[in-house]
Design an enzyme around this catalytic site. Structure first.
Site, PDB file in Angstrom:
ATOM      1  N   ASP A   1       7.443  -8.753  11.974  1.00 58.47           N
ATOM      2  CA  ASP A   1       6.220  -8.485  12.720  1.00 58.47           C
ATOM      3  C   ASP A   1       6.577  -7.548  13.864  1.00 58.47           C
ATOM      4  OD1 ASP A   1       3.922  -8.452  14.252  1.00 58.47           O
ATOM      5  OD2 ASP A   1       3.747 -10.633  14.449  1.00 58.47           O
ATOM      6  N   VAL A   2       6.147  -6.294  13.786  1.00 55.89           N
ATOM      7  CA  VAL A   2       6.566  -5.310  14.793  1.00 55.89           C
ATOM      8  C   VAL A   2       5.865  -5.496  16.129  1.00 55.89           C
ATOM      9  CG1 VAL A   2       7.252  -3.581  13.089  1.00 55.89           C
ATOM     10  CG2 VAL A   2       4.926  -3.546  14.017  1.00 55.89           C
TER      11      VAL A   2
ATOM     12  N   TYR B   1      -8.279   2.919  17.875  1.00 53.70           N
ATOM     13  CA  TYR B   1      -7.400   3.341  16.790  1.00 53.70           C
ATOM     14  C   TYR B   1      -6.950   4.786  17.015  1.00 53.70           C
ATOM     15  CZ  TYR B   1      -5.844   4.387  12.009  1.00 53.70           C
ATOM     16  OH  TYR B   1      -5.117   4.760  10.909  1.00 53.70           O
TER      17      TYR B   1
ATOM     18  N   GLY C   1       0.808  -1.220   0.000  1.00 57.10           N
ATOM     19  CA  GLY C   1       0.000   0.000   0.000  1.00 57.10           C
ATOM     20  C   GLY C   1       0.837   1.264   0.000  1.00 57.10           C
TER      21      GLY C   1
END
Length: 258
Positions: A66-67, A154, A25
């Site tokens: 993978d953070v 979020y 993206g």
């Protein structure tokens, strides 16, 4: 006599090493832009295929990362010690009202958006501080400032990420490391498929900003290049809003002015 750089050169990234975390993206377009300006780009993503596809497009290396795993982030920073630029775009959202949110959903969003941001700033920032140079760029969102129903966790994580950016800028600035955030508005990506599938919702978002349309990922790339380059050498601790004027406007109704 040494030749003085031109203002065009301020945006060049020749010889610099960059890492994009979240290589699909928006991250894919950011990687292309950095590469086109001369950087050598490593593309990281939890999705191995996404990382490899973007890396192939820019002639760079790929990394599965993978953070949400702090040890994996620490190891990646150790294996890539000479980075000049780190861009973090990875994030997730669960759109639910507060009373419908489960503890598990809360943890998933916080683990990626906030804990992941902390780990990236901590471990990659540590390397940059030791080298006395570097630019860390974290993607936030307009939700760090304005909200709507269903955006509670979020929005909280994005506001928290901005505060982490500001604090890191204050702590790292003395040795020449800059830390900034980019806050996009509405962007045409796979993550906004739910909105695009509902014409009324899609159009409402388009008319909320001053430009009257959605953005596309490539429109975020210029902000990344700017914050990565010497063109922004005196910019740190800031949030650059690339939101089409969303946060500048007050409501969706245009009143008569006569």
């Amino acid at each position: 006599m040494e030749e003085q750089p031109t203002f065009t050169d301020l945006f060049r990234l020749d010889g610099r090493q960059a890492l994009i975390i979240g290589a699909g993206g928006i991250g894919s377009e950011a990687a292309r832009a950095l590469s086109d300006h001369g950087a050598q780009v490593t593309c990281a993503d939890r999705d191995r295929v996404a990382a490899e596809e973007t890396a192939a497009a820019v002639g760079g290396a790929s990394l599965t990362l993978d953070v949400t795993d702090p040890e994996a982030v620490r190891q990646a920073a150790e294996n890539l010690p000479d980075l000049d630029i780190v861009v973090l775009t990875a994030a997730m959202n669960v759109r639910k009202r507060i009373i419908d949110y489960s503890p598990g959903e809360f943890d998933r969003v916080v683990d990626l958006n906030l804990k992941g941001t902390f780990a990236v700033i901590k471990y990659f920032g540590e390397r940059m501080v030791s080298r006395h140079r570097g630019s860390l760029i974290v993607f936030s969102s307009i939700r760090d400032q304005v909200v709507e129903p269903g955006q509670s966790v979020y929005a909280a994580t994005k506001a928290g990420a901005v505060q982490l950016v500001k604090t890191a800028a204050a702590e790292f600035g003395g040795v020449g490391v800059r830390v900034n955030a980019i806050s996009p508005g509405i962007v045409e990506t796979a993550l906004t498929g739910q909105i695009k599938s509902q014409p009324e919702w899609y159009q409402a978002y388009a008319t909320k900003n001053a430009l009257g349309r959605w953005s596309v990922p490539s429109e975020l790339a210029g902000a990344v290049v700017y914050l990565a380059s010497d063109a922004s050498s005196y910019v740190t601790g800031t949030t650059l809003r690339v939101d089409g004027g969303w946060t500048a406007m007050d409501g969706r109704f245009t009143p008569p002015t006569d």
